[in-house]
Design a protein around this motif. Structure first.
Motif, PDB file in Angstrom:
ATOM      1  N   ALA A 256       0.755  -1.210  -0.025  1.00 27.20           N
ATOM      2  CA  ALA A 256      -0.105  -0.014   0.065  1.00 27.20           C
ATOM      3  C   ALA A 256       0.982   1.342  -0.069  1.00 27.20           C
ATOM      4  O   ALA A 256       0.305   2.227  -0.445  1.00 27.20           O
ATOM      5  CB  ALA A 256      -0.964   0.047   1.140  1.00 27.20           C
ATOM      6  N   ARG A 257       2.147   1.170   0.504  1.00 27.07           N
ATOM      7  CA  ARG A 257       2.953   2.369   0.366  1.00 27.07           C
ATOM      8  C   ARG A 257       3.715   2.565  -0.659  1.00 27.07           C
ATOM      9  O   ARG A 257       3.998   3.470  -1.379  1.00 27.07           O
ATOM     10  CB  ARG A 257       3.920   2.357   1.660  1.00 27.07           C
ATOM     11  CG  ARG A 257       3.112   2.486   3.109  1.00 27.07           C
ATOM     12  CD  ARG A 257       4.038   2.752   4.119  1.00 27.07           C
ATOM     13  NE  ARG A 257       4.660   4.302   4.003  1.00 27.07           N
ATOM     14  CZ  ARG A 257       5.709   4.408   4.730  1.00 27.07           C
ATOM     15  NH1 ARG A 257       6.448   3.792   5.906  1.00 27.07           N
ATOM     16  NH2 ARG A 257       6.552   5.453   4.550  1.00 27.07           N
ATOM     17  N   LEU A 258       4.056   1.444  -1.283  1.00 25.06           N
ATOM     18  CA  LEU A 258       4.988   1.323  -2.571  1.00 25.06           C
ATOM     19  C   LEU A 258       4.197   1.644  -3.851  1.00 25.06           C
ATOM     20  O   LEU A 258       4.472   2.407  -4.792  1.00 25.06           O
ATOM     21  CB  LEU A 258       5.478  -0.165  -2.534  1.00 25.06           C
ATOM     22  CG  LEU A 258       6.907  -0.273  -1.952  1.00 25.06           C
ATOM     23  CD1 LEU A 258       7.247  -1.824  -2.163  1.00 25.06           C
ATOM     24  CD2 LEU A 258       7.974   0.510  -2.511  1.00 25.06           C
ATOM     25  N   MET A 259       2.841   1.303  -3.895  1.00 23.09           N
ATOM     26  CA  MET A 259       2.371   1.160  -5.181  1.00 23.09           C
ATOM     27  C   MET A 259       1.772   2.467  -5.575  1.00 23.09           C
ATOM     28  O   MET A 259       2.217   3.013  -6.967  1.00 23.09           O
ATOM     29  CB  MET A 259       0.888   0.414  -5.082  1.00 23.09           C
ATOM     30  CG  MET A 259       1.405  -1.266  -5.054  1.00 23.09           C
ATOM     31  SD  MET A 259       0.117  -2.511  -4.923  1.00 23.09           S
ATOM     32  CE  MET A 259      -0.598  -2.246  -6.508  1.00 23.09           C
ATOM     33  N   PRO A 260       1.454   3.594  -4.483  1.00 18.70           N
ATOM     34  CA  PRO A 260       1.245   5.069  -5.143  1.00 18.70           C
ATOM     35  C   PRO A 260       2.379   5.733  -5.609  1.00 18.70           C
ATOM     36  O   PRO A 260       2.432   6.393  -6.531  1.00 18.70           O
ATOM     37  CB  PRO A 260       0.554   5.551  -3.797  1.00 18.70           C
ATOM     38  CG  PRO A 260      -0.048   4.606  -3.010  1.00 18.70           C
ATOM     39  CD  PRO A 260       0.818   3.291  -3.306  1.00 18.70           C
ATOM     40  N   ALA A 261       3.603   5.237  -4.909  1.00 20.75           N
ATOM     41  CA  ALA A 261       4.833   6.081  -5.123  1.00 20.75           C
ATOM     42  C   ALA A 261       5.335   5.461  -6.714  1.00 20.75           C
ATOM     43  O   ALA A 261       5.827   6.109  -7.499  1.00 20.75           O
ATOM     44  CB  ALA A 261       5.983   5.561  -4.126  1.00 20.75           C
ATOM     45  N   ILE A 262       5.290   4.055  -6.697  1.00 26.79           N
ATOM     46  CA  ILE A 262       5.623   3.631  -8.162  1.00 26.79           C
ATOM     47  C   ILE A 262       4.766   4.198  -9.187  1.00 26.79           C
ATOM     48  O   ILE A 262       5.201   4.708 -10.322  1.00 26.79           O
ATOM     49  CB  ILE A 262       5.561   1.882  -8.031  1.00 26.79           C
ATOM     50  CG1 ILE A 262       6.592   1.402  -7.216  1.00 26.79           C
ATOM     51  CG2 ILE A 262       5.784   1.604  -9.494  1.00 26.79           C
ATOM     52  CD1 ILE A 262       6.590   0.148  -7.005  1.00 26.79           C
ATOM     53  N   ARG A 263       3.343   4.159  -9.016  1.00 26.23           N
ATOM     54  CA  ARG A 263       2.540   4.674 -10.049  1.00 26.23           C
ATOM     55  C   ARG A 263       2.583   5.824 -10.443  1.00 26.23           C
ATOM     56  O   ARG A 263       2.590   6.470 -11.362  1.00 26.23           O
ATOM     57  CB  ARG A 263       1.014   4.486  -9.317  1.00 26.23           C
ATOM     58  CG  ARG A 263      -0.151   4.726 -10.317  1.00 26.23           C
ATOM     59  CD  ARG A 263      -1.499   4.658  -9.819  1.00 26.23           C
ATOM     60  NE  ARG A 263      -2.512   4.756 -10.887  1.00 26.23           N
ATOM     61  CZ  ARG A 263      -3.483   5.586 -10.575  1.00 26.23           C
ATOM     62  NH1 ARG A 263      -3.696   6.374  -9.574  1.00 26.23           N
ATOM     63  NH2 ARG A 263      -4.398   5.611 -11.592  1.00 26.23           N
ATOM     64  N   GLY A 264       2.981   6.790  -9.337  1.00 24.89           N
ATOM     65  CA  GLY A 264       3.388   8.278  -9.875  1.00 24.89           C
ATOM     66  C   GLY A 264       4.577   8.310 -10.734  1.00 24.89           C
ATOM     67  O   GLY A 264       4.678   9.158 -11.644  1.00 24.89           O
ATOM     68  N   PHE A 265       5.597   7.298 -10.602  1.00 26.88           N
ATOM     69  CA  PHE A 265       6.755   7.430 -11.652  1.00 26.88           C
ATOM     70  C   PHE A 265       6.272   6.470 -12.947  1.00 26.88           C
ATOM     71  O   PHE A 265       6.985   7.552 -13.929  1.00 26.88           O
ATOM     72  CB  PHE A 265       7.959   6.456 -10.866  1.00 26.88           C
ATOM     73  CG  PHE A 265       8.805   7.017  -9.638  1.00 26.88           C
ATOM     74  CD1 PHE A 265       8.861   8.343  -9.783  1.00 26.88           C
ATOM     75  CD2 PHE A 265       8.719   6.254  -8.479  1.00 26.88           C
ATOM     76  CE1 PHE A 265       9.403   8.856  -8.426  1.00 26.88           C
ATOM     77  CE2 PHE A 265       9.261   6.744  -7.524  1.00 26.88           C
ATOM     78  CZ  PHE A 265       9.658   8.203  -7.311  1.00 26.88           C
ATOM     79  N   LEU A 321      14.447  -6.192   7.911  1.00 23.62           N
ATOM     80  CA  LEU A 321      14.624  -4.727   8.741  1.00 23.62           C
ATOM     81  C   LEU A 321      13.267  -4.089   8.315  1.00 23.62           C
ATOM     82  O   LEU A 321      13.188  -2.872   9.193  1.00 23.62           O
ATOM     83  CB  LEU A 321      15.630  -3.871   7.716  1.00 23.62           C
ATOM     84  CG  LEU A 321      17.230  -4.610   7.664  1.00 23.62           C
ATOM     85  CD1 LEU A 321      18.305  -3.845   7.022  1.00 23.62           C
ATOM     86  CD2 LEU A 321      17.619  -4.567   9.231  1.00 23.62           C
ATOM     87  N   ASN A 322      12.377  -4.528   7.524  1.00 27.13           N
ATOM     88  CA  ASN A 322      11.300  -3.650   7.044  1.00 27.13           C
ATOM     89  C   ASN A 322      11.763  -2.350   6.987  1.00 27.13           C
ATOM     90  O   ASN A 322      11.145  -1.440   7.549  1.00 27.13           O
ATOM     91  CB  ASN A 322      10.028  -3.625   8.251  1.00 27.13           C
ATOM     92  CG  ASN A 322       8.703  -3.499   7.860  1.00 27.13           C
ATOM     93  OD1 ASN A 322       8.566  -3.324   6.714  1.00 27.13           O
ATOM     94  ND2 ASN A 322       7.930  -3.564   8.794  1.00 27.13           N
ATOM     95  N   ASN A 323      12.388  -2.117   6.035  1.00 27.14           N
ATOM     96  CA  ASN A 323      13.150  -0.716   5.775  1.00 27.14           C
ATOM     97  C   ASN A 323      12.369   0.044   4.797  1.00 27.14           C
ATOM     98  O   ASN A 323      12.868   0.546   3.615  1.00 27.14           O
ATOM     99  CB  ASN A 323      14.611  -0.842   5.327  1.00 27.14           C
ATOM    100  CG  ASN A 323      14.655  -1.768   4.056  1.00 27.14           C
ATOM    101  OD1 ASN A 323      13.779  -2.576   3.740  1.00 27.14           O
ATOM    102  ND2 ASN A 323      15.653  -1.602   3.320  1.00 27.14           N
ATOM    103  N   ILE A 324      11.008   0.222   4.783  1.00 26.49           N
ATOM    104  CA  ILE A 324      10.344   0.879   3.815  1.00 26.49           C
ATOM    105  C   ILE A 324      10.375   2.240   3.686  1.00 26.49           C
ATOM    106  O   ILE A 324      10.565   2.596   2.322  1.00 26.49           O
ATOM    107  CB  ILE A 324       8.544   0.374   4.019  1.00 26.49           C
ATOM    108  CG1 ILE A 324       7.628   0.967   2.929  1.00 26.49           C
ATOM    109  CG2 ILE A 324       8.504   1.189   5.626  1.00 26.49           C
ATOM    110  CD1 ILE A 324       8.067   0.404   1.565  1.00 26.49           C
ATOM    111  N   ASP A 325      10.895   2.941   4.595  1.00 22.13           N
ATOM    112  CA  ASP A 325      11.125   4.456   4.559  1.00 22.13           C
ATOM    113  C   ASP A 325      12.378   4.503   3.592  1.00 22.13           C
ATOM    114  O   ASP A 325      12.439   5.571   2.818  1.00 22.13           O
ATOM    115  CB  ASP A 325      11.420   5.040   5.846  1.00 22.13           C
ATOM    116  CG  ASP A 325       9.961   4.983   6.736  1.00 22.13           C
ATOM    117  OD1 ASP A 325       8.967   5.101   5.950  1.00 22.13           O
ATOM    118  OD2 ASP A 325       9.865   4.803   7.926  1.00 22.13           O
ATOM    119  N   ALA A 326      13.464   3.728   3.963  1.00 20.00           N
ATOM    120  CA  ALA A 326      14.691   3.927   3.197  1.00 20.00           C
ATOM    121  C   ALA A 326      14.234   3.624   1.665  1.00 20.00           C
ATOM    122  O   ALA A 326      14.973   3.991   0.699  1.00 20.00           O
ATOM    123  CB  ALA A 326      15.745   3.030   3.745  1.00 20.00           C
ATOM    124  N   VAL A 327      13.494   2.433   1.641  1.00 20.53           N
ATOM    125  CA  VAL A 327      13.189   1.877   0.109  1.00 20.53           C
ATOM    126  C   VAL A 327      12.529   3.173  -0.733  1.00 20.53           C
ATOM    127  O   VAL A 327      12.788   3.240  -1.904  1.00 20.53           O
ATOM    128  CB  VAL A 327      12.393   0.748   0.058  1.00 20.53           C
ATOM    129  CG1 VAL A 327      11.751   0.686  -1.503  1.00 20.53           C
ATOM    130  CG2 VAL A 327      12.989  -0.474   0.565  1.00 20.53           C
TER     131      VAL A 327
END
Length: 699
Positions: A256-265, A321-327
């Motif tokens: 849910a956090r990744l998909m909107p970011a990728i979609r924007g790109f 690490l669940n490093n979603i912010d860094a990703v």
């Protein structure tokens, strides 16, 4: 792990169904039955044919006609009109026109001249492959077990080991006229063979009856499946696991956090829709030691490649690490690197007449511990692209376990992706609908206005998430819309707009299902009627909670996603004439609606710099299909105006300046206007759809 028996294909041929069918219908039955199992062939992949004796409409004589799956069809779901029909004598006559492999593409232009009965279904590039096999019935499929053999470094030797002389082998050759001649030569030289494995491609099988051809295809796939299962039983898939999957809720949270970011790109050229897959086979692959090395090799089968691009993008997420912010911070650089690599691939491989560089963004995104995300121009294509990559995963699993997996050579891959015939097919695609690639969330989606708005958006190509607090109505509405528009584009989520966590979860679900959000229709509502002295604090607060606070919460979460996407967006508040024009005995409702309208104005100010438009539609007296008119509100308003239920709609109609009833479809049309490009320069506006009420004039 599945037992070998559970991995084998079921023979689904039913003589009771097939008995008495003419040859053309037997072909359709065989095709649909093969295509009903995606282990036989992927969606849209493969093709089937039969050579049938037909009556020539001009001469009245019996002639041999090739029935073969037409361009762009799917054998699992096609109907009889999905087959091209061509005179065999004319197809054979084309051999005299063939000028050699460097001119083979020109042969496609001759296929329309071979058409039987003016059939409008375009013939595919694979037509010669079926025409020149000297057997009545031919199947071409892309079974994972077969492609695992075909994509192995020593595929010829493995084919011989598994099948002996029953199934032959041909080296890689791009589908086309020359490959059709290769198949004919093989058949003539090997009359006892039942089929052939095409390197890095798939399987051809044949027989003299439809039933025997089906049986042959299923049996050959099962022989390969059983052989692979026995050979790989004790071999760790993809070198074994190096990551552990997050729990399901954690996987969806990351998605849910990744998909909107990728979609924007990836939506620079057009709005894209996402699909998330965290199936067991995907997780096994993304968690494995060899995943990155195998993914870099690309896919093998041309059908896989055309749907998934030359290779995926591996997102640098570490589930431990669940490093979603860094990703997310590093994602822009990853996307840029992928685009640069893809552009370099194009420049290395292009020809003087190659089509221009296409979208350089990845289609497939692999996330360790989480799963796979795919993006495409619509939901169906995004889902199918994911299914194709699952096929590729299965191929890599088998090939890397028994041999060395080989992707399609880069130049061959390019020549297929930028094939002029494929480009011509793309150019023939219909113009997208006005809301193609858009994602809408409709609150109060099970009510009359909500469901009518959802239907309007779906008819223009949008994907819609229905949100409502009533589970029974929500399920029923989703069922009706799914039946009309298909499962891919309609989803639903239970949501109480006054519950902060429920609202956040609903927006997260929208992101996971479709990739993000472009349109919010805030439509959840109630209505109450009481003199002010009889209006309890609970009643007052309930109106404010749903009609003001609820609209704030849903808008706030939508703003967050829209800002991450950085693609703008449209928010539409379904308010009421009562937000502008006071009504007797409705102070709580009128005040809450006025608050809603002013909130929209505030949001229009805040959203404008990000291209987020916020507008209001003001209905009045929408009785038909509206949930708020099913309870006490109807009795209360009828009492206020001294009429009964039957007379209330007539009273409202006669009260209006235009003397017309306002229907849910009228409000839906206004909501569509504010979502569509036609209103791209409108924000902070109020559109009254009330058949005319002078008290509600905004100026």
């Amino acid at each position: 792990m599945k037992s070998i028996e559970n991995q084998l294909l079921e023979n689904r041929w039913d003589d009771a169904v097939a008995g008495g069918m003419p040859e053309s219908e037997l072909l359709l039955y065989r095709s649909n039955t093969l295509g009903s199992d995606k282990r036989v062939t992927n969606y849209g992949g493969g093709n089937t044919s039969a050579k049938v004796m037909e009556t020539d409409p001009l001469s009245g004589k019996e002639v041999e006609v090739l029935w073969v799956k037409g361009s762009g069809g799917d054998i699992g779901s096609m109907k009889l009109d999905g087959f091209s029909t061509l005179y065999m004598d004319k197809l054979n006559a084309l051999k005299g026109l063939y000028r050699g492999v460097e001119f083979e593409d020109e042969m496609v232009g001759y296929l329309p001249h071979c058409t039987f009965k003016l059939n409008p279904r375009a013939a595919s590039i694979d037509t010669p492959l079926h025409a020149y096999v000297p057997r009545k019935h031919v199947d071409h499929v892309h079974a994972d077990a077969i492609i695992a053999i075909a994509a192995s470094k020593n595929s010829k030797e493995l084919t011989q080991e598994i099948f002996g002389d029953r199934i032959g082998w041909l080296p890689w050759k791009r589908p086309g006229y020359e490959l059709g001649l290769w198949l004919e030569k093989f058949c003539l030289e090997n009359p006892g063979a039942d089929g052939v494995v095409l390197e890095s491609h798939g399987l051809f099988t044949w027989a003299d009856t439809a039933k025997d051809c089906y049986y042959c295809t299923i049996d050959v796939i099962n022989v390969a499946t059983k052989w692979l299962a026995e050979k790989t039983a004790d071999v760790p898939a993809f070198g074994g696991a190096v990551h552990e999957s997050l729990a399901r809720e954690g996987r969806r949270t990351v998605a849910a956090r990744l998909m909107p970011a990728i979609r924007g790109f990836v939506s620079g050229n057009q709005h894209m829709i996402g699909h998330f897959n965290d199936s067991a086979s995907v997780l096994e692959f993304v968690n494995s030691k060899d995943m990155e090395a195998l993914a870099a090799l690309g896919t093998s089968c041309p059908d896989h490649f055309l749907r998934t691009k030359i290779r995926p993008l591996v997102v640098g997420f570490d589930p431990a690490l669940n490093n979603i912010d860094a990703v997310l911070e590093g994602l822009p650089a990853q996307v840029v690197t992928y685009r640069e690599d893809y552009t370099a691939y194009y420049n290395r491989c292009k020809h003087d007449n190659s089509p221009a560089l296409r979208d350089p963004n990845a289609v497939v995104y692999l996330i360790p511990g989480v799963g796979m995300i795919t993006f495409a121009k619509d939901k169906g294509t995004a889902r199918i692209s994911g299914e194709f990559y699952v096929n590729a995963i299965n191929v890599m699993r088998g090939a890397s376990a028994v041999s060395e997996y080989c992707g399609l050579p880069e130049q061959e891959a390019f020549d297929i992706e930028y094939w002029l015939l494929e480009e011509a097919k793309l150019q023939r695609m219909p113009k997208p609908k006005s809301l193609a690639g858009r994602v809408a969330l409709v609150t109060g989606g099970a009510g009359g206005i909500g469901s009518a708005t959802a239907e309007r958006y779906l008819s223009e190509g949008a994907c819609v998430m229905l949100a409502d607090i009533n589970p029974d109505s929500l399920t029923a509405t989703e069922g009706v819309l799914t039946q009309q528009f298909g499962e891919d584009v309609v989803c639903s989520v239970l949501m109480d707009v006054t519950d902060e966590n429920a609202v956040a979860q609903a927006l997260a679900e929208t992101s996971v299902e479709f990739g993000g959000i472009d349109i919010l229709v805030s439509n959840a509502g109630i209505a109450s009627s009481a003199p002010v002295e009889e209006t309890s604090l609970d009643l007052w607060n309930k109106n404010m909670d749903i009609l003001s606070t609820g609209y704030f919460l849903v808008s706030r979460e939508t703003f967050k996603i829209m800002r991450v996407q950085d693609m703008g967006g449209s928010i539409v508040f379904v308010a009421s004439k009562n937000g502008l024009a006071a009504s007797p005995n409705a102070s709580a409702y009128c005040t809450a609606k006025a608050s809603e309208i002013h909130l929209a104005r505030c949001l229009a100010l805040e959203g404008s710099e990000a291209g987020i438009r916020v507008n209001v539609v003001n209905p009045d007296a929408v009785l038909r299909g509206s949930k708020i008119w099913e309870g006490d509100w109807l009795d209360q308003r009828a009492s206020t105006y001294g009429t009964d239920k039957e007379g209330l709609e007539e009273m409202y109609r006669n009260r209006s300046m235009l003397k017309r009833s306002v229907l849910p479809e009228d409000i839906a049309e206004a909501c569509y206007f504010f979502a569509a490009e036609a209103s791209a320069k409108s924000t902070g506006n109020i559109l009254n759809v009330d058949a005319g009420n002078v008290q509600a004039f905004t100026r």
